[in-house]
Write an enzyme that holds these catalytic residues in place. Sequence first.
Site, PDB file in Angstrom:
ATOM      1  N   ARG A  43       0.832  -1.215   0.000  1.00  0.00           N
ATOM      2  CA  ARG A  43       0.000   0.000   0.000  1.00  0.00           C
ATOM      3  C   ARG A  43       0.862   1.259   0.000  1.00  0.00           C
ATOM      4  O   ARG A  43       0.459   2.289   0.558  1.00  0.00           O
ATOM      5  CB  ARG A  43      -0.958   0.024   1.191  1.00  0.00           C
ATOM      6  CG  ARG A  43      -2.042  -1.036   1.131  1.00  0.00           C
ATOM      7  CD  ARG A  43      -3.165  -0.728   2.103  1.00  0.00           C
ATOM      8  NE  ARG A  43      -3.953  -1.926   2.380  1.00  0.00           N
ATOM      9  CZ  ARG A  43      -4.321  -2.314   3.590  1.00  0.00           C
ATOM     10  NH1 ARG A  43      -3.974  -1.610   4.646  1.00  0.00           N
ATOM     11  NH2 ARG A  43      -5.040  -3.408   3.746  1.00  0.00           N
ATOM     12  N   ARG A  47      -3.453   5.989   0.412  1.00  0.00           N
ATOM     13  CA  ARG A  47      -4.023   7.139   1.126  1.00  0.00           C
ATOM     14  C   ARG A  47      -3.055   7.884   2.014  1.00  0.00           C
ATOM     15  O   ARG A  47      -3.378   8.963   2.520  1.00  0.00           O
ATOM     16  CB  ARG A  47      -5.225   6.673   1.948  1.00  0.00           C
ATOM     17  CG  ARG A  47      -6.428   6.299   1.086  1.00  0.00           C
ATOM     18  CD  ARG A  47      -7.540   5.707   1.930  1.00  0.00           C
ATOM     19  NE  ARG A  47      -7.164   4.413   2.478  1.00  0.00           N
ATOM     20  CZ  ARG A  47      -7.866   3.772   3.404  1.00  0.00           C
ATOM     21  NH1 ARG A  47      -8.953   4.327   3.917  1.00  0.00           N
ATOM     22  NH2 ARG A  47      -7.482   2.582   3.840  1.00  0.00           N
ATOM     23  N   ARG A  56      -7.429  10.937  -6.552  1.00  0.00           N
ATOM     24  CA  ARG A  56      -8.562  10.030  -6.375  1.00  0.00           C
ATOM     25  C   ARG A  56      -9.807  10.744  -5.842  1.00  0.00           C
ATOM     26  O   ARG A  56     -10.845  10.100  -5.616  1.00  0.00           O
ATOM     27  CB  ARG A  56      -8.184   8.922  -5.381  1.00  0.00           C
ATOM     28  CG  ARG A  56      -7.385   7.755  -5.906  1.00  0.00           C
ATOM     29  CD  ARG A  56      -8.223   6.770  -6.722  1.00  0.00           C
ATOM     30  NE  ARG A  56      -9.568   6.561  -6.229  1.00  0.00           N
ATOM     31  CZ  ARG A  56      -9.900   5.792  -5.188  1.00  0.00           C
ATOM     32  NH1 ARG A  56      -8.967   5.125  -4.532  1.00  0.00           N
ATOM     33  NH2 ARG A  56     -11.157   5.666  -4.814  1.00  0.00           N
ATOM     34  N   ASP A  92      -6.708  -3.678  -7.405  1.00  0.00           N
ATOM     35  CA  ASP A  92      -7.441  -4.239  -6.280  1.00  0.00           C
ATOM     36  C   ASP A  92      -7.665  -5.716  -6.560  1.00  0.00           C
ATOM     37  O   ASP A  92      -7.777  -6.115  -7.728  1.00  0.00           O
ATOM     38  CB  ASP A  92      -8.790  -3.528  -6.092  1.00  0.00           C
ATOM     39  CG  ASP A  92      -9.471  -3.945  -4.792  1.00  0.00           C
ATOM     40  OD1 ASP A  92     -10.182  -4.977  -4.803  1.00  0.00           O
ATOM     41  OD2 ASP A  92      -9.287  -3.262  -3.771  1.00  0.00           O
ATOM     42  N   TYR A 167     -14.513 -13.280  -0.140  1.00  0.00           N
ATOM     43  CA  TYR A 167     -15.302 -12.097  -0.509  1.00  0.00           C
ATOM     44  C   TYR A 167     -16.575 -12.503  -1.243  1.00  0.00           C
ATOM     45  O   TYR A 167     -17.670 -11.963  -0.990  1.00  0.00           O
ATOM     46  CB  TYR A 167     -14.481 -11.152  -1.385  1.00  0.00           C
ATOM     47  CG  TYR A 167     -13.582 -10.225  -0.611  1.00  0.00           C
ATOM     48  CD1 TYR A 167     -14.109  -9.246   0.224  1.00  0.00           C
ATOM     49  CD2 TYR A 167     -12.202 -10.306  -0.723  1.00  0.00           C
ATOM     50  CE1 TYR A 167     -13.286  -8.387   0.935  1.00  0.00           C
ATOM     51  CE2 TYR A 167     -11.362  -9.452  -0.014  1.00  0.00           C
ATOM     52  CZ  TYR A 167     -11.912  -8.497   0.812  1.00  0.00           C
ATOM     53  OH  TYR A 167     -11.101  -7.650   1.516  1.00  0.00           O
TER      54      TYR A 167
END
Length: 365
Positions: A43, A47, A56, A92, A167
Amino acid sequence: MTTDTTGTVARDGVPRPGGPADSPFVRACRREPVPHTPVWFMRQAGRSLPEYREIRANVGMLESCRRPDLVAEITLQPVRRHGVDAAILFSDIVVPVAAAGVDLDIVAGTGPVVAEPVRTAEDVERIRPIGRDDVSYVDEAVRLLVAELGETPLIGFAGAPFTLASYLVEGGPSRTHAKTKALMYGQPELWHALCARLADVTLSFLRVQIEAGVSAVQLFDSWAGALSEADYRRYVLPHSATVLSGLADAGVPRIHFGVGTAELLGAMGEAGADVVGVDWRTPLDVATRRIGPDRAVQGNLDPTVLLAPWSVVETEVRRILEQGRAAPGHVFNLGHGVLPETDPEVLTRVVALVHEVSARRAEQG
């Protein structure tokens, strides 16, 4: 222009020394001598970077993963800022599943949400095979990045069958994976059919990235730590092996990573990895004994340490570098992803410290 199987780009297809294939990162993955311990962060494109948040601001996650220009820019941001030894493709884990026909979205603050969770054999049959045309935006993004990165290797990205299956069965993120395990234990034939289908999708997704020029791939099995070793070997390992062993002829290092996998490290290596990622819970020298001498390790600074004073960060970085010396190859990383509240300057300082300390040790023999 063609790309050889070591990730070195050559106009006539003849492999040559230098380039990404001869980088410290790839050499460490192959357990070869390095001038310094290579470092990148899971990552790292995300962010914690203000430039990422800006780009984004008005773009959904899935859309950003499908726009080659955005993928390339976001992937490059931490390379420019931190001087890391490898870039990882911004993507992703559900991107290939969506391309395979699953109706899902990535909801801000929640994660992937599946419209119709998998419950039956008919649901599994609706997950179709994918090829390059289904993820042409990924192919284009990788080619853009390989041209821009030059000597810096690019790591391909995919989710492992178990985590993807979780998921799809749960319908979204889960803390207990109760529905996943209920299907796994109660309907093993359906479970294996689902994982086999997802393994094929994942293998195709990674092959697209390799053919476009990535220098290594990482398979993320984020939720595998929810399983015992016996269950992992019975229900998961064969499908991860389909992916990782299916890339044995691709000529690029294969990294396998999961969270909470201390008891699974040996089995995860057996699935076909060249490098096993280790979370922050297991010291690297202990992990190396479990994994064995034929695989490198990656990790494993606790991401929350980066929020502490620099003196603490420095102590922990030095400790991990020391423990990593027990491994036949070590790629410095976090034990999970960069937290959004992390100060980017701290990441930059960690890269410099890893390079400085490890280079001095390399010179000393």
